[in-house]
Design a protein around this motif. Sequence first.
Motif, PDB file in Angstrom:
ATOM      1  N   ASN A  85      40.724  14.159  25.638  1.00  0.00           N
ATOM      2  CA  ASN A  85      41.258  14.368  27.616  1.00  0.00           C
ATOM      3  C   ASN A  85      39.805  15.016  27.755  1.00  0.00           C
ATOM      4  O   ASN A  85      39.018  15.165  27.307  1.00  0.00           O
ATOM      5  N   ALA A  86      38.827  15.109  29.203  1.00  0.00           N
ATOM      6  CA  ALA A  86      38.159  15.790  29.867  1.00  0.00           C
ATOM      7  C   ALA A  86      38.528  16.941  31.013  1.00  0.00           C
ATOM      8  O   ALA A  86      38.885  16.854  31.889  1.00  0.00           O
ATOM      9  N   ARG A  87      39.378  18.053  30.805  1.00  0.00           N
ATOM     10  CA  ARG A  87      40.407  18.618  30.843  1.00  0.00           C
ATOM     11  C   ARG A  87      39.175  19.590  31.969  1.00  0.00           C
ATOM     12  O   ARG A  87      38.315  20.152  30.814  1.00  0.00           O
ATOM     13  N   PRO A  88      38.870  20.256  33.231  1.00  0.00           N
ATOM     14  CA  PRO A  88      38.089  21.208  33.594  1.00  0.00           C
ATOM     15  C   PRO A  88      38.311  22.443  32.486  1.00  0.00           C
ATOM     16  O   PRO A  88      37.509  22.836  32.740  1.00  0.00           O
ATOM     17  N   GLU A  89      39.497  22.668  32.223  1.00  0.00           N
ATOM     18  CA  GLU A  89      39.448  23.984  31.967  1.00  0.00           C
ATOM     19  C   GLU A  89      38.357  23.938  30.994  1.00  0.00           C
ATOM     20  O   GLU A  89      37.526  25.053  30.414  1.00  0.00           O
ATOM     21  N   SER A  90      38.150  22.950  30.256  1.00  0.00           N
ATOM     22  CA  SER A  90      37.249  23.092  28.612  1.00  0.00           C
ATOM     23  C   SER A  90      35.777  23.155  28.890  1.00  0.00           C
ATOM     24  O   SER A  90      35.617  23.908  28.036  1.00  0.00           O
ATOM     25  N   MET A  91      35.516  22.693  29.872  1.00  0.00           N
ATOM     26  CA  MET A  91      34.098  22.696  30.439  1.00  0.00           C
ATOM     27  C   MET A  91      33.643  24.128  31.294  1.00  0.00           C
ATOM     28  O   MET A  91      33.054  25.010  31.052  1.00  0.00           O
ATOM     29  N   ALA A  92      35.147  24.669  31.759  1.00  0.00           N
ATOM     30  CA  ALA A  92      34.871  26.126  32.427  1.00  0.00           C
ATOM     31  C   ALA A  92      35.116  26.673  31.676  1.00  0.00           C
ATOM     32  O   ALA A  92      34.279  28.312  31.513  1.00  0.00           O
ATOM     33  N   ALA A  93      35.629  26.899  30.244  1.00  0.00           N
ATOM     34  CA  ALA A  93      35.237  27.921  29.054  1.00  0.00           C
ATOM     35  C   ALA A  93      33.826  28.187  29.097  1.00  0.00           C
ATOM     36  O   ALA A  93      33.874  28.813  28.439  1.00  0.00           O
ATOM     37  N   MET A  94      33.992  26.722  28.625  1.00  0.00           N
ATOM     38  CA  MET A  94      31.937  26.644  27.677  1.00  0.00           C
ATOM     39  C   MET A  94      31.145  27.689  29.017  1.00  0.00           C
ATOM     40  O   MET A  94      30.024  28.432  28.258  1.00  0.00           O
ATOM     41  N   LEU A  95      31.428  27.088  29.972  1.00  0.00           N
ATOM     42  CA  LEU A  95      30.332  28.006  30.845  1.00  0.00           C
ATOM     43  C   LEU A  95      30.302  29.341  31.706  1.00  0.00           C
ATOM     44  O   LEU A  95      29.767  29.871  30.957  1.00  0.00           O
ATOM     45  N   HIS A  96      32.020  29.764  30.953  1.00  0.00           N
ATOM     46  CA  HIS A  96      32.197  31.459  31.012  1.00  0.00           C
ATOM     47  C   HIS A  96      31.029  31.589  29.892  1.00  0.00           C
ATOM     48  O   HIS A  96      30.295  32.543  29.159  1.00  0.00           O
TER      49      HIS A  96
END
Length: 241
Positions: free
Chosen positions: A198-209
């Motif tokens: 998957n490519a859930r926005p939450e995964s990228m948001a976690a990295m950006l955090h």
Amino acid sequence: MPTSAPQRRLSIGATYNLRDIGDYPVAGGLRTGWGLLFRSDATRFTATADLTALGLQTVIDLRDAAEVTTVPTGLDALVPTVRRRPLDSRSLLSAVSVDAPDPLGDLYATLLRQRGPQLAAIVADLARPGALPALVHCAAGKDRTGVVIALVLSAIGVTDDVVTADYALTSNYLTAGFFAALPAESGAVDPVNASLHNARPESMAAMLHVLAVEFGGARAYLARHGVPVEAIDHLRTALTQ
């Protein structure tokens, strides 16, 4: 540059996930330009008029030697500069639990922590004068490519919500059939484990955090790993012309 109206997803070659990152808002009232930076999965390209129209000057291939041999793209014969920048993510899975609530977010954070010099070298490649238009790709255009494009967009002043939305677009295009067809040599995180597709926005948001809290943001992260601030500024100018 394409002569037709700009489009986010491009149907060139046999790609599933070739996208233009143009027309994203940048701090200061700017927007990324169309036809300057593309992201994609790997496929076999030929000298089609559409590919020629992109005017690519640089390709950054994030796959390892086995992947390149298994799926040769043909871009070496079509683009002036093709740079191999292997960004091994699969070996980092041992540090990530696939049963965690967000294993991809954990993986991307681990990439940041353990692949800083490699990520910085890739962004420096894109910041070279004359490097654009450029294409960044891996096997699926999701994980390794997703982290690189997120770093670039964040470094030039694109907000986190836009970066995560760009990443999440991948989920619209990579089907179960795509992953099933990946060769065993593919460096995609796991061509079998559907929980990692998957490519859930939450995964990228976690990295950006993690990028913000642990490193002070993308610009500070890249500078810490050797990318001159002037190069980042040049990339911002080049991508918003």
